[in-house]
Design a protein around this motif. Structure first.
Motif, PDB file in Angstrom:
ATOM      1  N   HIS A  89       4.972 -53.997  25.071  1.00 48.74           N
ATOM      2  CA  HIS A  89       4.628 -53.899  23.283  1.00 48.74           C
ATOM      3  C   HIS A  89       4.280 -55.971  23.217  1.00 48.74           C
ATOM      4  N   GLY A  90       3.289 -56.314  23.857  1.00 46.24           N
ATOM      5  CA  GLY A  90       2.108 -57.396  24.177  1.00 46.24           C
ATOM      6  C   GLY A  90       0.705 -56.819  23.995  1.00 46.24           C
ATOM      7  N   ASN A  91      -0.240 -57.587  23.527  1.00 45.17           N
ATOM      8  CA  ASN A  91      -1.037 -57.829  22.653  1.00 45.17           C
ATOM      9  C   ASN A  91      -2.085 -56.149  24.350  1.00 45.17           C
ATOM     10  N   GLU A  92      -2.456 -55.747  23.940  1.00 45.48           N
ATOM     11  CA  GLU A  92      -3.557 -54.530  24.724  1.00 45.48           C
ATOM     12  C   GLU A  92      -4.365 -54.802  25.937  1.00 45.48           C
ATOM     13  N   ARG A  93      -4.712 -56.092  25.662  1.00 43.22           N
ATOM     14  CA  ARG A  93      -5.205 -56.644  26.627  1.00 43.22           C
ATOM     15  C   ARG A  93      -4.734 -56.903  27.573  1.00 43.22           C
ATOM     16  N   PHE A  94      -3.823 -57.342  27.991  1.00 43.57           N
ATOM     17  CA  PHE A  94      -2.817 -58.128  29.032  1.00 43.57           C
ATOM     18  C   PHE A  94      -2.636 -56.668  29.937  1.00 43.57           C
ATOM     19  N   LEU A  95      -2.718 -54.900  29.202  1.00 42.77           N
ATOM     20  CA  LEU A  95      -2.675 -54.313  29.494  1.00 42.77           C
ATOM     21  C   LEU A  95      -4.623 -54.171  30.536  1.00 42.77           C
ATOM     22  N   GLN A  96      -4.811 -53.805  29.454  1.00 44.55           N
ATOM     23  CA  GLN A  96      -6.275 -53.989  29.789  1.00 44.55           C
ATOM     24  C   GLN A  96      -6.340 -54.419  31.225  1.00 44.55           C
ATOM     25  N   PHE A 101      -2.901 -47.114  36.532  1.00 43.63           N
ATOM     26  CA  PHE A 101      -4.379 -46.620  36.294  1.00 43.63           C
ATOM     27  C   PHE A 101      -4.158 -44.953  35.540  1.00 43.63           C
ATOM     28  N   ALA A 102      -2.887 -44.846  35.202  1.00 44.91           N
ATOM     29  CA  ALA A 102      -3.319 -43.758  33.652  1.00 44.91           C
ATOM     30  C   ALA A 102      -4.685 -44.647  32.788  1.00 44.91           C
ATOM     31  N   TYR A 103      -4.132 -45.869  32.400  1.00 48.87           N
ATOM     32  CA  TYR A 103      -4.851 -47.047  31.412  1.00 48.87           C
ATOM     33  C   TYR A 103      -6.436 -46.736  31.650  1.00 48.87           C
ATOM     34  N   ARG A 104      -6.878 -46.522  32.608  1.00 51.47           N
ATOM     35  CA  ARG A 104      -8.035 -47.309  33.613  1.00 51.47           C
ATOM     36  C   ARG A 104      -8.467 -45.237  33.457  1.00 51.47           C
ATOM     37  N   GLN A 105      -7.815 -44.548  33.384  1.00 48.67           N
ATOM     38  CA  GLN A 105      -8.525 -43.199  33.421  1.00 48.67           C
ATOM     39  C   GLN A 105      -8.898 -42.999  32.293  1.00 48.67           C
ATOM     40  N   MET A 106      -7.892 -42.573  30.945  1.00 44.64           N
ATOM     41  CA  MET A 106      -7.562 -42.257  30.205  1.00 44.64           C
ATOM     42  C   MET A 106      -8.778 -43.560  28.824  1.00 44.64           C
ATOM     43  N   ALA A 107      -8.093 -45.114  29.299  1.00 48.21           N
ATOM     44  CA  ALA A 107      -9.229 -46.453  28.365  1.00 48.21           C
ATOM     45  C   ALA A 107      -7.794 -45.979  27.132  1.00 48.21           C
ATOM     46  N   GLN A 138      -3.993 -65.465  34.184  1.00 47.28           N
ATOM     47  CA  GLN A 138      -3.121 -66.423  34.583  1.00 47.28           C
ATOM     48  C   GLN A 138      -1.713 -65.964  34.654  1.00 47.28           C
ATOM     49  N   MET A 139      -1.993 -65.470  33.810  1.00 44.64           N
ATOM     50  CA  MET A 139      -0.423 -65.219  33.221  1.00 44.64           C
ATOM     51  C   MET A 139       0.381 -63.708  33.847  1.00 44.64           C
ATOM     52  N   ALA A 140      -0.510 -62.823  34.358  1.00 41.34           N
ATOM     53  CA  ALA A 140      -0.461 -61.892  35.374  1.00 41.34           C
ATOM     54  C   ALA A 140      -0.399 -62.533  37.103  1.00 41.34           C
ATOM     55  N   ASP A 141      -0.723 -63.849  37.147  1.00 42.36           N
ATOM     56  CA  ASP A 141      -1.418 -63.979  38.109  1.00 42.36           C
ATOM     57  C   ASP A 141       0.425 -63.974  38.844  1.00 42.36           C
ATOM     58  N   ALA A 150      -5.033 -53.128  34.033  1.00 45.84           N
ATOM     59  CA  ALA A 150      -5.785 -51.861  35.177  1.00 45.84           C
ATOM     60  C   ALA A 150      -6.731 -52.351  35.361  1.00 45.84           C
ATOM     61  N   SER A 151      -7.418 -53.050  35.090  1.00 46.54           N
ATOM     62  CA  SER A 151      -8.774 -53.475  35.305  1.00 46.54           C
ATOM     63  C   SER A 151      -9.022 -54.013  37.000  1.00 46.54           C
ATOM     64  N   ARG A 152      -7.334 -54.491  37.404  1.00 45.57           N
ATOM     65  CA  ARG A 152      -7.691 -54.384  38.654  1.00 45.57           C
ATOM     66  C   ARG A 152      -7.275 -53.774  39.858  1.00 45.57           C
ATOM     67  N   ASN A 153      -8.288 -54.018  41.232  1.00 46.79           N
ATOM     68  CA  ASN A 153      -7.190 -52.999  41.917  1.00 46.79           C
ATOM     69  C   ASN A 153      -6.030 -52.725  42.757  1.00 46.79           C
TER      70      ASN A 153
END
Length: 290
Positions: free
Chosen positions: A88-95, A136-142, A58-61, A98-101
């Protein structure tokens, strides 16, 4: 335009009515004021990413919704807020991002409300491309190149050859997208683009450290690699040398706009003889005579 507009107040009020403190903070961070997002709103959102009961999608939206605004100020601030939370946020925000198309679809963004709008729209298009590349780099590298451990025990220094040859082009693409922001000191003429530049500068320092670590690892392993790997490795090294000029130019702009010289890394140029010895080794593996 200075001060919050009526639209800003209405947007914040809507979220007050629906009870979403996070969405309200996003609106307050992305007002029409030509100033960077306020620290208190950023801190609230960073803390929110740490809370397990907060709805990160919801935050991302809400951030994506604000990035769909017609005003360059609101859109730029939505991108800055997103970037700030990626770092600076929790990594789950970036995760989640990265999961969005698709992340930001702003390649045609244009604010026609004056010459300033036109100029800033160019940088918004470039900045959104960088944030897309970062996700995208995060999605590629995890993992996030900006956040990972650097130095002798760092991720890029201890990576296997196979992972390194896959990871370095991904890192190069992210650095390219950042350098393609292509800003000059005269363009840094308002608090919004200045806040963006500072985030990019901080990212580049960490990306460059990763890049350097990767190159050291590559050179240490080069003479033990297979022929096909040496070929890829040599291309990666050549691209590294050309990028160094552009990285140096970016750092010069940082110095021109008053960033402390002590915060800017010294770039040391590799000797020409090193490239020659790598090329000679590859030629030997390919059976070519010197």
């Amino acid at each position: 335009m200075s001060g919050q507009t009526l639209t800003d107040r209405i947007a914040a009020a809507q979220y007050t009515l629906t009870g979403s403190d996070v969405s309200r903070a996003v609106c307050k961070a992305t007002t029409h004021e030509q100033t960077p997002p306020k620290k208190k709103h950023m801190e609230f959102l960073i803390q929110a990413t740490q809370e397990t009961n907060v709805n990160v999608p919801q935050m991302a939206d809400t951030l994506m919704e604000r990035a769909g605004n017609a005003s360059w100020v609101v859109v730029f601030k939505a991108l800055i807020t997103t970037h700030h939370l990626m770092v600076h946020g929790n990594e789950r925000f970036l995760q989640f991002l990265a999961s969005r198309n698709t992340l930001f679809n702003l390649s045609n963004f244009l604010d026609k409300t004056g010459s300033h709008g036109y100029d800033m729209s160019t940088f918004i298009r470039r900045y959104s491309r960088y944030l897309n590349e970062k996700a995208f780099a995060y999605r590629q590298m995890a993992f996030d190149f900006v956040r990972v451990k650097k130095g002798a025990e760092g991720v890029m220094r201890t990576m296997t050859v196979e992972k390194l040859l896959k990871g370095m082009p991904t890192l190069q693409s992210q650095i390219d997208a950042l350098l393609d922001f292509d800003v000059h000191a005269k363009d840094l003429n308002n608090g919004v683009i200045n806040a963006c530049f500072l985030l990019l500068f901080k990212d580049l320092i960490k990306l460059y450290a990763c890049y350097n670590d990767g190159i050291i690892n590559l050179l240490e392993k080069f003479f033990q690699m297979k022929r096909s790997q040496c070929k890829d490795g040599l291309e990666i090294y050549k691209r590294f040398l050309t990028r160094m000029t552009r990285v140096s130019e970016f750092f010069k702009i940082a110095e021109q706009v008053g960033i402390d010289k002590n915060d800017i890394p010294e770039l040391t140029q590799a000797p020409e003889s090193l490239l020659e010895s790598l090329e000679t080794h590859l030629n030997t593996l390919e059976g070519k005579k010197p």
